[in-house]
Design a protein around this motif. Structure first.
Motif, PDB file in Angstrom:
ATOM      1  N   CYS A 302      69.013  70.141  44.590  1.00 49.48           N
ATOM      2  CA  CYS A 302      69.138  68.698  45.750  1.00 49.48           C
ATOM      3  C   CYS A 302      68.359  67.778  45.490  1.00 49.48           C
ATOM      4  N   HIS A 303      67.867  67.188  44.364  1.00 54.23           N
ATOM      5  CA  HIS A 303      67.004  66.188  44.261  1.00 54.23           C
ATOM      6  C   HIS A 303      67.789  64.898  44.637  1.00 54.23           C
ATOM      7  N   ARG A 304      66.903  63.948  45.290  1.00 55.43           N
ATOM      8  CA  ARG A 304      67.560  62.519  45.562  1.00 55.43           C
ATOM      9  C   ARG A 304      67.366  61.612  44.429  1.00 55.43           C
ATOM     10  N   ILE A 305      68.268  61.555  43.562  1.00 53.54           N
ATOM     11  CA  ILE A 305      67.944  60.656  42.486  1.00 53.54           C
ATOM     12  C   ILE A 305      68.748  59.185  42.535  1.00 53.54           C
ATOM     13  N   SER A 306      68.049  58.124  42.494  1.00 58.34           N
ATOM     14  CA  SER A 306      68.447  56.789  42.716  1.00 58.34           C
ATOM     15  C   SER A 306      68.326  56.112  41.529  1.00 58.34           C
ATOM     16  N   LEU A 307      69.329  54.905  41.155  1.00 59.20           N
ATOM     17  CA  LEU A 307      69.036  54.112  40.118  1.00 59.20           C
ATOM     18  C   LEU A 307      69.259  52.496  40.327  1.00 59.20           C
ATOM     19  N   GLU A 308      68.182  51.687  40.113  1.00 58.54           N
ATOM     20  CA  GLU A 308      68.260  50.369  40.158  1.00 58.54           C
ATOM     21  C   GLU A 308      68.202  49.815  38.684  1.00 58.54           C
TER      22      GLU A 308
END
Ligand code: ADP
Length: 434
Positions: A302-308
């Motif tokens: 359950c890692h919170r992975i974000s991409l910009e």
């Protein structure tokens, strides 16, 4: 001495004035005899001046000064002594210069002096054999016209000279050279060139050995992994006592295969200077696919992975190599961040080029390890590595891929808080879409 010429001048004036005054006394006319006397005195001085001028202009070395009387004699002698002293000093300086030139000429390393624009000023004999410089034709020529390797041109134009540069010799492909430039004086350059052929051969032997061993081990390992897989596929036929052992063998077999793949990839990266497929890569799409892979790797953690990612920025280079570097950094963030931690992937640009960064809220790394992280098999904590199943080659691969794309890696980390790995790409590698 001073007294001598003073009394001589006094005597001359007396000798001049007394007869003039006597003639004046007899004739009753003072002005004309005085004028004639002073005129004669002046003419004598002009004659001495001309003698001095002729002697200075036409003088042969060591020629004694003309004979002179009184003040002029003194001047001739003083100039002569000054010149002798100057000659002696010059002789001593020349001897020092000769010795320095003789010793640098005898050096096995090439020494080359360049002016601030990179034009040749002076070089020793070794520079002729190692770089093919020709005396005296090449004097004043630009070094980038004589050493035409594209990497040298780039190195010289960048003007940083922090690290040495390794190149094949322009006159002999079998010679391998190491070049180091230092600035001195008025922004002039001192270039030292060493023959490192032997070292290069040893390094090449090491690379070939690792690549060959990795290649040779691949086939037997594939066979063993294949049989293990077949055995585990038919788990009901296997004696339950062997099941755990077989599972562990399969796990370690997979680790060895990863290790061999990484070693072969490193060998391939080391084989050439720049990627062969230098094409525009859509980094935003590449990162989207890496993010999906990272989510799969994280699975139940359950890692919170974000991409910009800026979709207008593309990179010149090899997509396969960039994928391997970026995914190594993102997967490391997943591996070294506790469950439910945060991972931010960013791709952006500015006037200094473009940056790819991965920030995690993971375990972090102590500052003393940071400078050594990109070494092969360097691990902060070996127990941690066997637990995460890493090969210890991930960051070495990242470093090599970045080198081939003219980029550099920056690592910032606070133990217990997290790390940021940033790849800085120079403007010449970036393509902006409107
Ligand atoms: P490995 O295969 O062991 O992960 P790498 O070369 O990728 O090898 O990384 C070298 C070491 O750097 C790792 O063993 C780990 O200790 C440390 N490391 C790499 N990335 C991170 C990260 N994001 N957070 C904490 N430590 C890291």
């Amino acid at each position: 001495m001073n007294q001598n010429w003073r009394s001589a001048v006094g005597r001359h004036l007396l000798l001049l004035l007394v007869p003039c005054l006597l003639v004046g006394l007899v004739s009753g006319e003072y002005a004309l005899p005085l004028l004639i006397g002073i005129g004669a005195y002046l003419a004598w001085h002009i004659k001495q001046l001309l003698r001095l001028h002729t002697w200075l202009r036409e003088r042969r070395p060591d020629e004694a000064p003309p004979e002179g009387y009184g003040l002029w004699g003194e001047i001739f002698d003083n100039i002569y002594h000054l010149q002798r002293r100057d000659q002696r000093v010059r002789g001593r300086l020349q001897a020092v210069i000769d010795r320095v030139q003789e010793s640098t000429a005898a050096l096995r390393d090439a020494v080359i002096m360049l002016d601030r624009d990179g034009n040749l000023e002076w070089w020793n004999r070794a520079a002729e054999t190692l770089l093919g410089l020709k005396t005296p034709q090449d004097s004043g020529q630009s070094i980038t016209n004589l050493v035409r390797h594209p990497r040298f041109k780039e190195y010289f134009e960048q003007g940083e000279f922090r690290d040495a540069l390794e190149l094949p010799s322009p006159v002999n492909d079998h010679l391998h050279l190491q070049l180091q430039i230092t600035r001195y004086g008025n922004s002039e350059h001192l270039m030292l060139v060493r023959d490192i052929t032997r070292l290069h051969q040893l390094e090449q032997m090491r690379k070939d050995f690792v690549a060959n061993v990795s290649h040779e081990l691949r086939t037997p390992l594939t066979v063993i992994a294949g049989y293990l897989e077949t055995l585990l596929d038919n788990v009901e036929d296997v004696n339950p006592r062997w099941l755990r052992a077989l599972q562990q063998m399969q796990q370690q077999g997979a680790r060895m295969q990863n290790l061999l793949n990484d070693l072969l990839l490193l060998a391939k990266l080391e084989a050439t200077d720049y990627p062969s497929d230098n094409v525009p890569v859509s980094v935003d799409l590449l990162l989207l696919s890496i993010k999906n892979d990272a989510q799969a790797l994280s699975a139940g953690r359950c890692h919170r992975i974000s991409l910009e990612a800026d979709p207008h920025l593309r990179l010149k280079g090899s997509e396969t190599e960039l994928r391997s570097a970026f995914s190594n950094l993102v997967f490391n963030a997943v591996k070294y961040t506790p469950d439910e931690g945060e991972i931010r992937i960013r791709w952006s640009g500015d006037e200094n080029g473009a940056q790819f960064s991965v920030t995690d809220s993971g375990i972090g790394i102590e500052t003393r390890h940071l400078s050594r992280l990109t070494e092969r098999f360097y691990r902060v904590d070996s127990s941690r590595a066997s637990h995460t199943g890493g090969t210890g080659l991930g960051l070495a691969i990242v470093k090599h891929v970045l080198l081939r794309h003219r980029a550099r890696l920056e690592i910032a980390s606070v133990p217990g808080k997290g790390s940021t790995f940033t790849c800085h790409f120079p403007p010449q590698q970036v393509i902006r879409r409107g």
